[in-house]
Design an enzyme around this catalytic site. Structure first.
Site, PDB file in Angstrom:
ATOM      1  N   HIS A 171       0.844  -1.203   0.000  1.00 51.77           N
ATOM      2  CA  HIS A 171       0.000   0.000   0.000  1.00 51.77           C
ATOM      3  C   HIS A 171       0.875   1.246   0.000  1.00 51.77           C
ATOM      4  O   HIS A 171       1.885   1.313   0.697  1.00 51.77           O
ATOM      5  CB  HIS A 171      -0.954  -0.003   1.197  1.00 51.77           C
ATOM      6  CG  HIS A 171      -0.306   0.109   2.542  1.00 51.77           C
ATOM      7  ND1 HIS A 171      -0.033   1.320   3.145  1.00 51.77           N
ATOM      8  CD2 HIS A 171       0.126  -0.833   3.416  1.00 51.77           C
ATOM      9  CE1 HIS A 171       0.520   1.117   4.330  1.00 51.77           C
ATOM     10  NE2 HIS A 171       0.635  -0.181   4.519  1.00 51.77           N
ATOM     11  N   ASP A 183       6.399   1.315   6.395  1.00 53.46           N
ATOM     12  CA  ASP A 183       4.958   1.054   6.367  1.00 53.46           C
ATOM     13  C   ASP A 183       4.297   2.006   5.366  1.00 53.46           C
ATOM     14  O   ASP A 183       3.692   2.982   5.757  1.00 53.46           O
ATOM     15  CB  ASP A 183       4.371   1.261   7.760  1.00 53.46           C
ATOM     16  CG  ASP A 183       2.897   0.909   7.829  1.00 53.46           C
ATOM     17  OD1 ASP A 183       2.439   0.130   6.977  1.00 53.46           O
ATOM     18  OD2 ASP A 183       2.211   1.418   8.723  1.00 53.46           O
ATOM     19  N   GLU A 217      -4.969   1.469   2.914  1.00 56.72           N
ATOM     20  CA  GLU A 217      -4.797   0.371   3.875  1.00 56.72           C
ATOM     21  C   GLU A 217      -4.861   0.853   5.311  1.00 56.72           C
ATOM     22  O   GLU A 217      -5.439   0.192   6.182  1.00 56.72           O
ATOM     23  CB  GLU A 217      -3.452  -0.323   3.618  1.00 56.72           C
ATOM     24  CG  GLU A 217      -3.236  -1.604   4.418  1.00 56.72           C
ATOM     25  CD  GLU A 217      -2.572  -1.377   5.770  1.00 56.72           C
ATOM     26  OE1 GLU A 217      -2.481  -2.334   6.551  1.00 56.72           O
ATOM     27  OE2 GLU A 217      -2.152  -0.225   6.047  1.00 56.72           O
ATOM     28  N   GLU A 218      -4.263   2.007   5.569  1.00 60.01           N
ATOM     29  CA  GLU A 218      -4.124   2.471   6.952  1.00 60.01           C
ATOM     30  C   GLU A 218      -5.452   2.790   7.616  1.00 60.01           C
ATOM     31  O   GLU A 218      -5.551   2.781   8.838  1.00 60.01           O
ATOM     32  CB  GLU A 218      -3.220   3.714   6.998  1.00 60.01           C
ATOM     33  CG  GLU A 218      -1.789   3.470   6.567  1.00 60.01           C
ATOM     34  CD  GLU A 218      -1.007   2.611   7.551  1.00 60.01           C
ATOM     35  OE1 GLU A 218      -1.579   2.205   8.582  1.00 60.01           O
ATOM     36  OE2 GLU A 218       0.171   2.336   7.279  1.00 60.01           O
ATOM     37  N   GLU A 243       4.414  -5.699   3.910  1.00 60.76           N
ATOM     38  CA  GLU A 243       3.840  -4.794   4.907  1.00 60.76           C
ATOM     39  C   GLU A 243       4.919  -4.335   5.875  1.00 60.76           C
ATOM     40  O   GLU A 243       6.056  -4.802   5.827  1.00 60.76           O
ATOM     41  CB  GLU A 243       2.706  -5.551   5.632  1.00 60.76           C
ATOM     42  CG  GLU A 243       1.807  -4.797   6.564  1.00 60.76           C
ATOM     43  CD  GLU A 243       1.328  -3.452   6.082  1.00 60.76           C
ATOM     44  OE1 GLU A 243       2.137  -2.523   6.176  1.00 60.76           O
ATOM     45  OE2 GLU A 243       0.172  -3.310   5.665  1.00 60.76           O
ATOM     46  N   HIS A 316       4.406   4.244  12.795  1.00 51.59           N
ATOM     47  CA  HIS A 316       3.365   5.274  12.694  1.00 51.59           C
ATOM     48  C   HIS A 316       3.797   6.613  13.303  1.00 51.59           C
ATOM     49  O   HIS A 316       2.954   7.398  13.728  1.00 51.59           O
ATOM     50  CB  HIS A 316       2.060   4.808  13.335  1.00 51.59           C
ATOM     51  CG  HIS A 316       1.287   3.854  12.483  1.00 51.59           C
ATOM     52  ND1 HIS A 316       0.043   3.376  12.834  1.00 51.59           N
ATOM     53  CD2 HIS A 316       1.589   3.278  11.286  1.00 51.59           C
ATOM     54  CE1 HIS A 316      -0.396   2.555  11.898  1.00 51.59           C
ATOM     55  NE2 HIS A 316       0.535   2.470  10.947  1.00 51.59           N
TER      56      HIS A 316
END
Length: 967
Positions: A171, A183, A217-218, A243, A316
């Site tokens: 993604h 990510d 995706e997130e 991922e 994140h």
């Protein structure tokens, strides 16, 4: 009877120095490589392999991660356009057709799909959630040389012919607070390189290959779900999902569907992972999810999930950037992706084809559940779960039988000294017996196991109470504390027991106990394999196999002993028979005398040879004033025999006949197997869980896990630890004291291992009142909030009942919508409601300024809802069984207007008027934090929080503006 001779300098003898040195060296020789494999990423090659360009990959990663690019951001649109451009550049850079002819291949057809048409409404796995999402996915289809040349996807009813293809997914959206390097930037650049690789002569795929760059995706795996609405989604039967749940290091195989689809991963040059991580997902220990669950669970594909997993503290956050990863990490994922994908696309079998399914999912067949793990990051083992089950059942039956048969043979040979207190001489009438002390040492193991384990569990509770987050930054301080306490206590208890009741059977009895304990563990593991399909207990099988062989060797050792009756005959000489009730002058037994022990015993524990000055009565039991007390029939003690030069300490005299080197073989059969299979799991679990406490997970669980794993890792020492010298245990005692103090008082966070706090700003657009908040570990979250300039003099309120305690204050007003677009906050979003006069139904139209994400939140669930122009798919039910309380709306267009029809139930127990009412909030989200001053409250948090704090997003939006409604 001839006595075997043994040199006191035997380097393999079962004496303190050989035992201490050999066991320590073996442990270090295995632990150090395990740590290196776990923490050091294999270096990328100095020159790029054929079909790949690592320099391009690194440059692409830097471009991709030069800003936050969540779905609901303008930067996301820029990334989308850049990806299309890069894909076309890679396709156009493919060699001419003539170069393919030289390797007997045809240049593959390549089709790029920029999906700006698909949409889907679906419900979440959590009750009460509905989602409408519009696609901006990009798909690159490389036609396999075995496939038909038709463009079947252009036919509304067309379907692919032949064997299924392969999907590789990554993604390209990030979270609003992270740059998305791992990510999922590394996954994206890996997919770009796969385009280059499979369009290189010699690498053209046999099966069709679809490379999916999914967006969204997130925010709830939206991109993978809406991919299902594109025709090309019918082609793949297998998949590889790339991922990131960390920020660097090695990419691990998180999980896979079955053994057959996992085998291509064996081609990876540096495989890494264990099936235990898949069991962790199934057991709910890992709460976050990846697109894997959509492809496997909703679409019916079979595949693998490869992801970065640590450190979670950077996940994140703004440290998920190119600076905090490396080209080596890129190569680790890319090399695994190339090897796995090549294995899948070159498969010529029909094992990934199945019968058509009535539920609409892909007919990819099914495979046996697998067991898989890496060996020192260099080899990968895959076999079927039913194979492990069969081997486990076989070993559970055969191992006890072998020991039973061996025991019977020993008994018939009159050499079964185990569990024998005494023996009678040959031709004895039974009135005379010789003490063998064969039971000594049998009851030690429960104390050896329970006391160290209980103390480490107690330490887990202690640290959880006083400093629960210390493992967040100091995991090896915690491990050192647990290991040092466990090993020291095991040594201390064993030495006390050996001092009080010396026994040559300490080793065999401890191994027998270990055999019984691990047999029970293997029974439990086998039941779980058969009943639940959990393969994570595979290490128990290997540990038990080693323990069984070591125990069997201990039983076979007994054949070296003389027959009990023969030994008793030699010892029970008629001339030395004592009277029934008499006393005679004697000396203290060697087992009871400690003073002067060093005079008769060498440093290695062997007894000095007897001389003409040695007491003839040495070894006799004495009472007061050196008089020996004898009562009843005389029981000769094997200690009454003159001291043997090769006897260790004060153990039974017959033990000189036992081989002195066999312990080395037994140790090598137990400890290396445990370290090889349990060691990587301990490191994997530590890395995966040590920083999850900040997310609301139980801190106690990880400390208990460390305590349990400490026991598993060092339990192979128990049969041998009583021979240890004092040097290592006393050193470990000092380590324990230091690490205990450190773990109780040290600050748990650091700039390299930051505490993650979660930000959101909620605005009431009707009144203009806003509250900024941080969520996370308390009391740290309150202290951080109190340190902000804007909170000075404010009353910060904290809700401690949430999974993550949330502290709120009156924040600096956001500027997510320019005044020229909307002069008043309430104009940031608009809505219109049309209600049915006769039924509990209504139509709501919602739009927001400078956003493409809004949602409806109802005070009570609605029975059903529909979104205008949306697609619906029976594979994705769009209404939860208990109704829907929240409807999330996503659009590819900025300022889009959604039209939603809802129906709710009338309340028959109350008035009809109230039953026809529906209330709630219309909420729009703003997630673009790239420009300073747009969300000043977030800017302030980033600027003023301590260096040991990282900031992440709490929800899909950084700012949520809402207006109330009532129908």
């Amino acid at each position: 009877m001839a006595r075997p001779s043994l040199s006191r300098s035997n380097p393999l003898g079962f004496t303190p120095w050989p035992v201490t040195v050999i066991t320590a060296v073996v442990y270090l020789a295995l632990v150090v490589p395990l740590l290196v494999v776990h923490h050091v990423v294999p270096s990328a090659p100095s020159s790029s392999p054929k079909g790949l360009n690592l320099t391009e990959a690194w440059t692409d990663l830097q471009v991709l991660t030069n800003g936050f690019h969540p779905y609901n951001s303008h930067r996301n649109d820029e990334v989308h356009e850049w990806l299309l451009k890069r894909i076309l550049e890679l396709i156009n850079s493919a060699p001419p057709a003539s170069e393919y002819e030289s390797v007997d291949e045809a240049k593959p057809d390549i089709v790029v799909f920029d999906d700006t048409q698909s949409n889907l409404t679906f419900s979440g796995r959590a009750s009460g959630l509905g989602v409408y999402f519009e696609s901006t996915n990009i798909m690159v289809y490389i036609r396999g040389w075995e496939e038909d040349k038709e463009r079947w996807w252009e036919d509304p009813h067309g379907r692919p012919a032949g064997k299924g293809g392969v999907l590789v997914n990554a993604h390209y959206d990030s979270v609003s607070t992270g740059y998305g390097a791992t990510d999922d930037g590394v996954g994206v650049v890996s997919c770009l390189q796969l385009i280059k690789y499979f369009t290189t002569p010699g690498h053209v795929p046999r099966r069709g290959l679809v490379l999916l760059f999914n967006n969204g995706e997130e925010d709830f795996l939206n991109g993978a779900r809406v991919y299902s609405q594109h025709p090309i989604s019918q082609l793949p039967h297998t998949f590889l999902n790339l991922e990131g749940a960390g920020a660097g290091g090695r990419a691990t195989l998180f999980r896979s569907s079955d053994a057959e689809v996992t085998k291509p991963y064996m081609r990876a040059p540096h495989p890494f992972g264990s099936v235990l991580s898949a069991n962790g997902f199934e057991a709910g220990l890992i709460s976050s999810q990846t697109d894997y669950v959509v492809f496997e669970g909703d679409l019916g594909l079979r595949g693998l999930d490869v992801a970065f997993m640590e450190p979670r503290a950077r996940y994140h956050t703004d440290e998920d950037d190119a600076r905090h990863t490396s080209l080596d990490s890129v190569w680790h994922m890319l090399s695994a992706a190339v090897a796995t994908t090549e294995g899948l696309v070159s498969d010529a079998s029909g094992r990934f084809e199945g019968l058509p399914r009535e539920d609409g999912r892909i007919a990819s067949g099914s495979g046996p559940r697998g067991v898989w793990f890496d060996l020192f990051g260099s080899a990968f083992v895959v076999f079927e779960l039913h194979t492990l089950f069969a081997l486990s059942v076989t070993l559970l039956v055969v191992a006890p039988l072998v020991l039973l048969v061996t025991s019977i043979a020993l008994n018939r040979a009159d050499k079964m000294y185990l569990f024998r207190a005494s023996a009678s001489p040959e031709d004895s009438d039974g009135s005379e017996a010789v003490l063998l002390h064969g039971v000594r040492g049998f009851f030690r193991f429960p104390f050896l196991l329970v006391i160290p384990t209980a103390v480490t569990v107690g330490l887990a509770y202690l640290v959880t109470k006083f400093n629960p987050y210390i493992i967040h930054s100091s995991e090896y301080a915690v491990w050192s504390m647990m290991i040092s306490a466990w090993v020291f206590l095991a040594w201390f208890v064993s030495r006390v027991a050996d001092f009080a009741r010396p026994s040559a059977f300490h080793r065999v009895y401890t191994l027998t106990w270990l055999f019984l304990v691990e047999w029970v563990l293997l029974v439990i593991s086998t039941v779980y394999e058969n009943k639940y399909g959990l393969a994570g207990g595979y290490f128990v099988f290997f540990a038990f196999a080693g323990t069984f062989l070591a125990t069997w060797i201990s039983y076979l050792e007994l054949f070296a002993l003389p027959r009990k009756s023969e030994y008793a005959t030699q010892l029970a000489l008629p001339s030395r028979r004592a009277s029934s009730h008499g006393s005679r002058l004697g000396t203290a037994s060697g087992e009871d005398v400690e003073d002067g022990e060093d005079e008769d015993e060498d440093d290695d524990g062997t007894t000095a040879e007897a001389t003409e000055t040695t007491s003839l009565l040495r070894g006799q039991r004495t009472t007061f004033a050196n008089y020996v007390r004898v009562t009843g029939d005389y029981l000769r003690d094997d200690g009454d025999e003159p001291r043997q030069p090769n006897l260790y300490g004060h153990e039974q005299a017959w033990s000189i006949h036992l081989p002195k080197w066999v312990w080395v073989l037994q140790f090598l059969l137990t400890a290396p197997l445990v370290l090889t299979f349990v060691g990587p799991l301990a490191l994997l679990l530590t890395s995966a869980l040590r920083q999850t406490g900040q997310d609301g997970s139980s801190s106690l669980f990880i400390y208990i896990a460390v305590a349990a794993l400490t026991t598993l890792l060092f339990i192979p020492l128990l049969p041998f630890i009583h021979r240890y010298t004092h040097h290592i245990p006393l050193f470990l005692l000092c380590v324990f004291a230091g690490t205990l103090i450190y773990n109780l008082v040290a600050f748990p966070f650091s700039p390299a291992n930051r505490l993650k706090l979660f930000f959101i700003q909620e605005v009431d657009l009707d009144t203009g009142v806003n509250h900024a908040s941080l969520s996370g570990a308390y009391p740290f979250v309150h202290d951080v909030a109190s340190s902000l300039p804007s909170t000075a003099g404010q009353n910060i309120t904290c809700d401690l009942d949430l999974l993550r305690p949330k502290c709120s204050w009156h924040g600096i007003p956001p500027q997510v919508v320019q005044p020229a677009e909307a002069s008043k906050m309430k104009d940031w979003l608009s809505y219109n409601i049309t209600r049915s006069d006769a039924e509990p139904k209504a139509q709501l139209s919602i739009s927001g300024r400078n956003t493409r994400a809004c949602k409806l939140v109802f005070d009570r669930p609605v029975l059903s809802f529909t979104v205008a122009d949306s697609a619906y798919d029976p594979r994705f039910p769009h209404v939860s069984p208990d109704g829907t309380k929240e409807i999330r709306l996503w659009s590819r267009e900025w300022g889009h207007t959604w039209t939603v029809d809802v129906e709710w139930a009338a309340d028959t127990e109350e008035t009809d008027e109230k039953g026809l009412r529906l209330s709630g909030r219309v909420v729009c989200l703003w997630s673009d934090g790239n420009t300073a001053g747009v969300i000043p409250a977030l800017d302030e948090v980033r600027r003023y929080v301590p260096v040991w704090v990282g900031v992440s997003k709490l929800s899909d939006g950084l700012v949520e503006g809402s207006r109330r409604f009532e129908i």
